[in-house]
Design a protein around this motif. Structure first.
Motif, PDB file in Angstrom:
ATOM      1  N   MET A 146       0.843  -1.190   0.000  1.00 11.25           N
ATOM      2  CA  MET A 146       0.000   0.000   0.000  1.00 11.25           C
ATOM      3  C   MET A 146       0.884   1.247   0.000  1.00 11.25           C
ATOM      4  N   ALA A 147       0.510   2.258  -0.789  1.00 12.63           N
ATOM      5  CA  ALA A 147       1.281   3.495  -0.863  1.00 12.63           C
ATOM      6  C   ALA A 147       1.168   4.266   0.449  1.00 12.63           C
ATOM      7  N   ASP A 148       2.242   5.013   0.812  1.00 14.90           N
ATOM      8  CA  ASP A 148       2.184   5.833   2.017  1.00 14.90           C
ATOM      9  C   ASP A 148       1.560   7.192   1.689  1.00 14.90           C
ATOM     10  N   ASN A 149       1.338   8.000   2.763  1.00 16.48           N
ATOM     11  CA  ASN A 149       0.645   9.283   2.591  1.00 16.48           C
ATOM     12  C   ASN A 149       1.345  10.194   1.586  1.00 16.48           C
ATOM     13  N   ILE A 150       2.672  10.291   1.710  1.00 17.69           N
ATOM     14  CA  ILE A 150       3.408  11.197   0.824  1.00 17.69           C
ATOM     15  C   ILE A 150       3.237  10.787  -0.633  1.00 17.69           C
ATOM     16  N   GLU A 151       3.307   9.478  -0.877  1.00 20.23           N
ATOM     17  CA  GLU A 151       3.151   8.987  -2.251  1.00 20.23           C
ATOM     18  C   GLU A 151       1.762   9.290  -2.787  1.00 20.23           C
ATOM     19  N   ILE A 152       0.729   9.112  -1.929  1.00 18.29           N
ATOM     20  CA  ILE A 152      -0.649   9.388  -2.349  1.00 18.29           C
ATOM     21  C   ILE A 152      -0.811  10.877  -2.648  1.00 18.29           C
ATOM     22  N   ILE A 153      -0.273  11.743  -1.758  1.00 17.97           N
ATOM     23  CA  ILE A 153      -0.398  13.186  -1.943  1.00 17.97           C
ATOM     24  C   ILE A 153       0.279  13.620  -3.238  1.00 17.97           C
ATOM     25  N   GLU A 154       1.478  13.126  -3.469  1.00 15.54           N
ATOM     26  CA  GLU A 154       2.194  13.502  -4.686  1.00 15.54           C
ATOM     27  C   GLU A 154       1.459  13.042  -5.940  1.00 15.54           C
ATOM     28  N   TYR A 155       0.881  11.853  -5.871  1.00 20.37           N
ATOM     29  CA  TYR A 155       0.140  11.338  -7.035  1.00 20.37           C
ATOM     30  C   TYR A 155      -1.096  12.195  -7.306  1.00 20.37           C
ATOM     31  N   LEU A 156      -1.867  12.511  -6.259  1.00 19.38           N
ATOM     32  CA  LEU A 156      -3.077  13.313  -6.442  1.00 19.38           C
ATOM     33  C   LEU A 156      -2.729  14.721  -6.923  1.00 19.38           C
ATOM     34  N   LYS A 157      -1.629  15.279  -6.427  1.00 18.78           N
ATOM     35  CA  LYS A 157      -1.208  16.593  -6.907  1.00 18.78           C
ATOM     36  C   LYS A 157      -0.875  16.543  -8.393  1.00 18.78           C
ATOM     37  N   SER A 158      -0.273  15.431  -8.828  1.00 16.42           N
ATOM     38  CA  SER A 158       0.067  15.304 -10.250  1.00 16.42           C
ATOM     39  C   SER A 158      -1.178  15.226 -11.128  1.00 16.42           C
ATOM     40  N   LYS A 159      -2.328  14.867 -10.496  1.00  9.38           N
ATOM     41  CA  LYS A 159      -3.603  14.792 -11.232  1.00  9.38           C
ATOM     42  C   LYS A 159      -4.424  16.064 -11.079  1.00  9.38           C
ATOM     43  N   GLY A 160      -3.796  17.097 -10.475  1.00 10.03           N
ATOM     44  CA  GLY A 160      -4.467  18.386 -10.391  1.00 10.03           C
ATOM     45  C   GLY A 160      -5.249  18.642  -9.118  1.00 10.03           C
ATOM     46  N   PHE A 161      -5.153  17.770  -8.121  1.00 10.43           N
ATOM     47  CA  PHE A 161      -5.876  17.959  -6.867  1.00 10.43           C
ATOM     48  C   PHE A 161      -5.017  18.739  -5.874  1.00 10.43           C
ATOM     49  N   ALA A 162      -5.674  19.600  -5.082  1.00 11.39           N
ATOM     50  CA  ALA A 162      -4.997  20.322  -4.012  1.00 11.39           C
ATOM     51  C   ALA A 162      -5.129  19.516  -2.728  1.00 11.39           C
ATOM     52  N   CYS A 163      -4.034  18.985  -2.221  1.00  9.42           N
ATOM     53  CA  CYS A 163      -4.109  18.120  -1.049  1.00  9.42           C
ATOM     54  C   CYS A 163      -2.888  18.286  -0.157  1.00  9.42           C
ATOM     55  N   GLN A 164      -3.080  17.861   1.100  1.00  9.44           N
ATOM     56  CA  GLN A 164      -2.018  17.958   2.092  1.00  9.44           C
ATOM     57  C   GLN A 164      -2.267  16.934   3.192  1.00  9.44           C
ATOM     58  N   GLU A 165      -1.274  16.744   4.053  1.00 11.05           N
ATOM     59  CA  GLU A 165      -1.407  15.796   5.161  1.00 11.05           C
ATOM     60  C   GLU A 165      -1.954  16.515   6.386  1.00 11.05           C
ATOM     61  N   LEU A 166      -2.848  15.836   7.133  1.00 12.59           N
ATOM     62  CA  LEU A 166      -3.435  16.365   8.361  1.00 12.59           C
ATOM     63  C   LEU A 166      -3.184  15.396   9.500  1.00 12.59           C
ATOM     64  N   ASP A 167      -3.289  15.919  10.726  1.00 14.12           N
ATOM     65  CA  ASP A 167      -3.125  15.085  11.920  1.00 14.12           C
ATOM     66  C   ASP A 167      -4.389  15.151  12.760  1.00 14.12           C
ATOM     67  N   PHE A 168      -5.047  13.980  12.963  1.00 13.65           N
ATOM     68  CA  PHE A 168      -6.225  13.882  13.822  1.00 13.65           C
ATOM     69  C   PHE A 168      -5.863  13.070  15.053  1.00 13.65           C
ATOM     70  N   LYS A 169      -5.440  13.787  16.105  1.00 15.20           N
ATOM     71  CA  LYS A 169      -5.087  13.140  17.365  1.00 15.20           C
ATOM     72  C   LYS A 169      -4.109  11.987  17.139  1.00 15.20           C
ATOM     73  N   GLY A 170      -3.071  12.262  16.380  1.00 16.50           N
ATOM     74  CA  GLY A 170      -2.039  11.268  16.131  1.00 16.50           C
ATOM     75  C   GLY A 170      -2.291  10.374  14.940  1.00 16.50           C
ATOM     76  N   ILE A 171      -3.445  10.489  14.334  1.00 16.45           N
ATOM     77  CA  ILE A 171      -3.764   9.675  13.158  1.00 16.45           C
ATOM     78  C   ILE A 171      -3.547  10.523  11.906  1.00 16.45           C
ATOM     79  N   LYS A 172      -2.693  10.064  11.035  1.00 12.53           N
ATOM     80  CA  LYS A 172      -2.359  10.804   9.824  1.00 12.53           C
ATOM     81  C   LYS A 172      -3.449  10.608   8.767  1.00 12.53           C
ATOM     82  N   ALA A 173      -3.897  11.731   8.211  1.00 10.54           N
ATOM     83  CA  ALA A 173      -4.933  11.693   7.176  1.00 10.54           C
ATOM     84  C   ALA A 173      -4.508  12.589   6.025  1.00 10.54           C
ATOM     85  N   ILE A 174      -5.277  12.521   4.938  1.00  8.01           N
ATOM     86  CA  ILE A 174      -5.009  13.330   3.753  1.00  8.01           C
ATOM     87  C   ILE A 174      -6.217  14.215   3.491  1.00  8.01           C
TER      88      ILE A 174
END
Length: 575
Positions: free
Chosen positions: A1-29
């Motif tokens: 499974m791809a990690d968060n950074i890989e997912i974010i970079e891929y979605l950005k390459s498809k024109g989406f505006a995205c970033q990583e978030l932290d929900f009480k220690g749980i990493k989200a996109i």
């Protein structure tokens, strides 16, 4: 499974505006999307494995408005909206290409939101169409569900009985609202409502709505939603409510609503509980409502229109009259399948008792040991299928040679495995010119197969077509459909002549019952209009182990489960 950074970079390459978030220690996109000049934030919590369609949650959905296919809830101290894009487990996802799966799912989520936000007419229609699921989102599930039996949905007052004390499962664990205006009342009273165990909990009123609004977005809107709905109903209904039902005072009230929405008739319920332990009348005004705590509660509706089609039953078979002769392992399965299909008028004939050696290939549980098979089976059917009018008789097949009786049936199904009696019965039908259609069904030992034939007297092909000898082309004593050669000992002897039995398992009897039931239902529904035959073919291994010789038909047969014409050109009756 791809990690968060890989997912974010891929979605950005498809024109989406995205970033990583932290929900009480749980990493989200986080993905930002603009729809109709509104900035929408979608949140994705990556998982270690893609086992279903990836999920994107709508952040702060209440700020956007009431959207179709979006259910609001709280998680990690934040408001989220779950977006229904499909049954996620039913979608075949390419888990080997997780980035493509995430992109595809994101686009689906955006498409739904764009439709709901930019097309208010579609959004309202969809909210009404999915009213029930939206209502369940504001329901309080702390209380037991209420089981309502009601057929027509007209204005009516109903007593509501408490669950039976100590019952955690089954119908007796529900509140019961038993409508008086239903054909189910007598049966439900026998099986569900024992006044010695149930006490009166309060009153309920059934209220058909002439106008309906989408379900409230949250529980805090329930009271205003209720008052708004009342204000939109016809004056005569409100007057009837007040005059007939607004005077009775009690501690608890239920209002069962029904309304037409694009997906059909929907039923839902509000529960009113007195705030100060005093009796009050049904609240119909804002001032009266001050005396009550209001909750949306789940209900289970039990009527023909709600239950039978959902279970695959055909309402048109309700008046069909069927006789089933034989309540053994095959017959009991047929009785169950016909009842489940919607046949209510079923008469079961069998003189035998239900014995302990029958347990492993019969549908009845051990509670019915020593009952007559037909009586136990009819009771069991009426308990499970409450509209069933199944009745029983101890008569045998040859006892039924009565023209007046036989002509009352639309179909006779014979599952006794006695070819001599079946042929004698056929001779009687021919002699008296009785034209009731008949299905004969039987199975053969050692798992080699089973058969069913449909004999429609007005059509070419009859039971005796299945008895034309393949060698002499004359009528024989054994069926030409059989897979076991005649004149062999096919019984197993365990401890003397009284303990002989034919070797077959529950799967064999069930399969034989299925082909016979399918033939019966297709005929009753008008899908089969010609005399027909059908067989299923099993494995020869057990037969060979016991030295049983099989017929040429067995080895040449390739049409297992296929319904074919019954007519045989050398049958002396049909020709």
């Amino acid at each position: 499974m791809a990690d968060n950074i890989e997912i974010i970079e891929y979605l950005k390459s498809k024109g989406f505006a995205c970033q990583e978030l932290d929900f009480k220690g749980i990493k989200a996109i986080s993905v930002d999307v603009e729809i109709a000049e509104k900035l929408i934030e979608l949140i994705h919590f990556p998982s270690s494995e893609i086992a279903g369609l990836p999920v994107f949650l709508l952040a702060k959905p209440s700020e956007i408005g009431h959207l179709a296919h979006v259910l609001n809830y709280q998680e990690y101290g934040h408001d989220f909206g779950s977006i229904c894009v499909n049954d996620r487990d039913s979608v075949s996802v390419n888990f080997n290409m997780p980035l493509l799966a995430i992109e595809e799912s994101l686009n689906r989520h955006i498409d739904i939101l764009e439709k709901a936000i930019t097309d208010p007419i579609w959004n309202r229609q969809e909210l009404l169409r999915e009213f029930k699921s939206c209502w369940l989102n504001v329901c309080d599930f702390d209380d037991r569900p209420v089981l309502l039996t009601n057929d027509n949905g007209a204005v009516e007052e109903i007593d509501v009985f408490r669950p039976v004390k100590g019952r955690k499962f089954g119908v007796r664990s529900y509140y019961l609202a038993q409508s008086k205006d239903t054909e189910l009342a007598a049966a439900a009273k026998i099986y569900w409502q024992d006044n010695s165990d149930r006490s009166l909990a309060g009153k309920a009123v059934v209220l058909p709505l002439t106008e309906i609004e989408p379900a409230p977005l949250n529980k805090g809107q329930l009271e205003n939603w209720y008052l708004d709905i009342l204000s939109k109903q016809k004056p005569d209904i409100l007057k009837k409510l007040n005059d007939n039902y607004g005077q009775w005072k009690t501690y608890k009230y239920w209002l069962f609503f029904n309304a037409q929405v694009p997906s059909g008739k929907v039923w839902f319920c509000l529960s009113f509980k007195s705030k100060k332990g005093k009796k009050h009348s049904l609240p119909l005004t804002e001032r009266q409502l001050e005396n009550w705590n209001v909750k949306a509660v789940p209900i289970r509706l039990f009527n023909k229109e709600a239950i039978l089609p959902r279970g695959g039953a055909n309402l048109d078979l309700a008046e069909t009259k069927v006789a089933l002769v034989g309540a053994g392992s095959v017959g009991s399965e047929i009785a169950h399948k016909l009842s489940a299909a919607g046949v209510q008028n079923l008469t079961i004939y069998d003189p035998d008792r239900y014995n302990i050696e029958n347990l492993y290939r019969h549908v009845l549980p051990e509670e019915f040991l020593n009952y007559g098979k037909s009586g136990g089976l009819s009771f069991s059917l009426k308990r499970q299928f409450l509209w069933s009018k199944a009745n029983s008789s101890l008569s045998k097949l040859l006892d039924l040679r009565n023209s007046k009786l036989l002509n009352t049936y639309d179909l006779i199904v014979i599952a006794i495995g006695s070819p001599t009696h079946e042929r004698l019965f056929k001779e009687y039908l021919l002699e008296k010119d009785i034209r009731v259609p008949v299905i004969n069904t039987w199975l053969e030992g050692f798992g080699v197969g089973g058969h069913a034939v449909l004999d429609i007297q007005e059509r070419r092909g009859c039971l005796l077509c299945a008895y034309v000898c393949p060698d002499t082309l004359a009528r024989g004593l054994g069926s030409n459909l059989n897979f076991i050669e005649p004149n062999q000992n096919v019984t197993i002897n365990m401890s003397g002549c009284g303990e002989q039995f034919i070797s077959y398992g529950a799967m064999c009897s069930a399969q034989t019952a299925l082909i016979a039931s399918d033939l019966a239902i297709k005929f009753l529904e008008g899908k089969i209009e010609t005399s027909s035959k059908v067989s299923w073919k099993g494995c020869e291994q057990d037969a060979q182990k016991h030295g049983i010789t099989l017929t040429n038909r067995y080895y040449q047969f390739t049409n297992s489960l296929k319904i074919q014409p019954l007519f045989h050109e050398d049958c002396d009756v049909c020709n």
